[in-house]
Design an enzyme around this catalytic site. Sequence first.
Site, PDB file in Angstrom:
ATOM      1  N   LYS A  21     -88.044  82.794  -7.656  1.00 40.89           N
ATOM      2  CA  LYS A  21     -89.210  83.803  -7.505  1.00 40.89           C
ATOM      3  C   LYS A  21     -88.430  85.085  -7.043  1.00 40.89           C
ATOM      4  O   LYS A  21     -89.159  86.293  -7.319  1.00 40.89           O
ATOM      5  CB  LYS A  21     -89.891  82.978  -6.216  1.00 40.89           C
ATOM      6  CG  LYS A  21     -90.629  81.805  -6.422  1.00 40.89           C
ATOM      7  CD  LYS A  21     -91.469  81.650  -5.064  1.00 40.89           C
ATOM      8  CE  LYS A  21     -90.596  81.347  -3.872  1.00 40.89           C
ATOM      9  NZ  LYS A  21     -89.733  80.152  -3.856  1.00 40.89           N
TER      10      LYS A  21
ATOM     11  N   ARG B 237     -97.603  80.460   1.553  1.00 40.33           N
ATOM     12  CA  ARG B 237     -96.941  79.230   1.733  1.00 40.33           C
ATOM     13  C   ARG B 237     -97.567  78.166   2.223  1.00 40.33           C
ATOM     14  O   ARG B 237     -97.053  76.916   2.311  1.00 40.33           O
ATOM     15  CB  ARG B 237     -95.665  79.391   2.290  1.00 40.33           C
ATOM     16  CG  ARG B 237     -94.342  79.258   1.521  1.00 40.33           C
ATOM     17  CD  ARG B 237     -93.263  79.825   2.177  1.00 40.33           C
ATOM     18  NE  ARG B 237     -92.111  79.412   1.922  1.00 40.33           N
ATOM     19  CZ  ARG B 237     -91.186  80.254   1.519  1.00 40.33           C
ATOM     20  NH1 ARG B 237     -91.428  81.285   0.956  1.00 40.33           N
ATOM     21  NH2 ARG B 237     -90.073  79.752   0.824  1.00 40.33           N
TER      22      ARG B 237
ATOM     23  N   ARG C 197     -75.794  78.972  -5.449  1.00 41.78           N
ATOM     24  CA  ARG C 197     -76.372  80.486  -5.066  1.00 41.78           C
ATOM     25  C   ARG C 197     -75.619  81.159  -4.075  1.00 41.78           C
ATOM     26  O   ARG C 197     -75.355  80.362  -3.073  1.00 41.78           O
ATOM     27  CB  ARG C 197     -77.895  80.322  -4.761  1.00 41.78           C
ATOM     28  CG  ARG C 197     -78.487  81.818  -3.940  1.00 41.78           C
ATOM     29  CD  ARG C 197     -79.684  81.733  -4.155  1.00 41.78           C
ATOM     30  NE  ARG C 197     -80.487  80.837  -3.148  1.00 41.78           N
ATOM     31  CZ  ARG C 197     -82.097  80.765  -3.158  1.00 41.78           C
ATOM     32  NH1 ARG C 197     -82.548  81.390  -3.733  1.00 41.78           N
ATOM     33  NH2 ARG C 197     -82.591  79.871  -2.392  1.00 41.78           N
TER      34      ARG C 197
ATOM     35  N   ARG D  81     -76.395  81.267   1.728  1.00 39.34           N
ATOM     36  CA  ARG D  81     -77.532  81.277   3.010  1.00 39.34           C
ATOM     37  C   ARG D  81     -77.521  80.049   3.712  1.00 39.34           C
ATOM     38  O   ARG D  81     -77.608  78.911   3.095  1.00 39.34           O
ATOM     39  CB  ARG D  81     -78.970  81.156   2.076  1.00 39.34           C
ATOM     40  CG  ARG D  81     -79.150  82.855   1.983  1.00 39.34           C
ATOM     41  CD  ARG D  81     -80.565  83.112   1.055  1.00 39.34           C
ATOM     42  NE  ARG D  81     -81.745  81.988   1.446  1.00 39.34           N
ATOM     43  CZ  ARG D  81     -82.851  82.224   0.851  1.00 39.34           C
ATOM     44  NH1 ARG D  81     -83.044  82.861  -0.231  1.00 39.34           N
ATOM     45  NH2 ARG D  81     -83.666  81.243   1.115  1.00 39.34           N
TER      46      ARG D  81
ATOM     47  N   ARG E 109     -86.624  71.823   3.066  1.00 40.52           N
ATOM     48  CA  ARG E 109     -87.421  73.017   2.488  1.00 40.52           C
ATOM     49  C   ARG E 109     -88.339  72.445   1.027  1.00 40.52           C
ATOM     50  O   ARG E 109     -89.181  72.834   1.081  1.00 40.52           O
ATOM     51  CB  ARG E 109     -86.724  74.183   1.637  1.00 40.52           C
ATOM     52  CG  ARG E 109     -86.055  75.227   3.139  1.00 40.52           C
ATOM     53  CD  ARG E 109     -84.891  75.951   2.419  1.00 40.52           C
ATOM     54  NE  ARG E 109     -85.468  77.006   1.699  1.00 40.52           N
ATOM     55  CZ  ARG E 109     -84.641  77.606   0.877  1.00 40.52           C
ATOM     56  NH1 ARG E 109     -83.169  77.401   0.581  1.00 40.52           N
ATOM     57  NH2 ARG E 109     -85.096  78.680   0.281  1.00 40.52           N
TER      58      ARG E 109
HETATM   59  P1  AMP Z   1     -87.546  82.278   0.920  1.00 43.64           P
HETATM   60  O1  AMP Z   1     -86.570  83.605   0.879  1.00 43.64           O
HETATM   61  O2  AMP Z   1     -88.945  82.791   0.355  1.00 43.64           O
HETATM   62  O3  AMP Z   1     -87.073  81.239   0.431  1.00 43.64           O
HETATM   63  O4  AMP Z   1     -87.873  82.135   2.511  1.00 43.64           O
HETATM   64  C1  AMP Z   1     -86.805  81.520   3.344  1.00 43.64           C
HETATM   65  C2  AMP Z   1     -87.415  81.091   4.626  1.00 43.64           C
HETATM   66  O5  AMP Z   1     -88.242  82.149   5.198  1.00 43.64           O
HETATM   67  C3  AMP Z   1     -88.508  79.895   4.428  1.00 43.64           C
HETATM   68  O6  AMP Z   1     -87.804  78.594   4.124  1.00 43.64           O
HETATM   69  C4  AMP Z   1     -89.120  80.038   5.602  1.00 43.64           C
HETATM   70  O7  AMP Z   1     -88.389  79.576   6.985  1.00 43.64           O
HETATM   71  C5  AMP Z   1     -89.344  81.639   6.075  1.00 43.64           C
HETATM   72  N1  AMP Z   1     -90.727  82.135   5.328  1.00 43.64           N
HETATM   73  C6  AMP Z   1     -90.498  82.830   3.954  1.00 43.64           C
HETATM   74  N2  AMP Z   1     -91.703  83.156   3.451  1.00 43.64           N
HETATM   75  C7  AMP Z   1     -92.509  82.560   4.649  1.00 43.64           C
HETATM   76  C8  AMP Z   1     -94.095  82.146   4.474  1.00 43.64           C
HETATM   77  N3  AMP Z   1     -95.147  82.703   3.757  1.00 43.64           N
HETATM   78  N4  AMP Z   1     -94.378  81.514   5.665  1.00 43.64           N
HETATM   79  C9  AMP Z   1     -93.611  81.002   6.719  1.00 43.64           C
HETATM   80  N5  AMP Z   1     -92.393  80.899   6.595  1.00 43.64           N
HETATM   81  C10 AMP Z   1     -91.778  81.705   5.540  1.00 43.64           C
END
Ligand code: AMP
Length: 214
Positions: A8, A83, A122, A155, A166
Amino acid sequence: MGPPGSGKGTQAKLLASRYGIIHLAPGDMFRQEVKSGTDLGKVVGEVMARGELVSDDITVRIMDKKLKSGETGRGFVLDGFPRNIAQAEALDRMLAKMGARLDLVLNLAVSEEEILARTQARRTCSRCGRPYNLKASPPAVAGRCDVCGGELILRPDDKDEVVSERMRVYRHLTEPVIEHYEKQGLVVSVDGARDIDGVTQELVSIIDARRVTG
Ligand code: AMP
């Protein structure tokens, strides 16, 4: 849309730059807060390290501020938001107030086996956030970002046990969001398991076809 590690972030950044629109990713914003050591960063850092979702209150507030910032004039790519259903409903309300609408919901379909392989491989730049894959898209110099020279790290939420959480969150809370948008006829799913360029080309052809007809 798409599970963790589906590409994404990579694709959303490429699309934003191709179409000259902004890229809005709460995950990137939260990581920036963690890096800067802000109060918000301390709160969200712990939640993220467990693989859970940050509260809707915090997430919706940060997105609302960005959407109202005036940078969204030509449009935006949302990455990792909404989400869950509550966030999708909050987004519907924010867009209605702005007199804006979503044109398309692109869903990157990738198997769980591939997700695990990708998150294990990653590495992310600790300075600018750019993602690498040690097998498919390694950096020119091991351990260093090609763009800014920052150190590449795993990460904390890409550790296997956190990825499982996740994935669980994704299945229970985020997949229903895809159904929410399927009812609105907005979802186009693509095979996200191919190389970066192949996926980008398909996304671009889907978007361009809509721009001509829509
Ligand atoms: P990502 O970089 O999109 O994989 O997001 C990493 C982490 O950020 C997620 O596992 C959540 O802990 C938090 N996060 C990202 N987007 C959201 C969202 N829309 N709502 C809540 N937590 C989020």
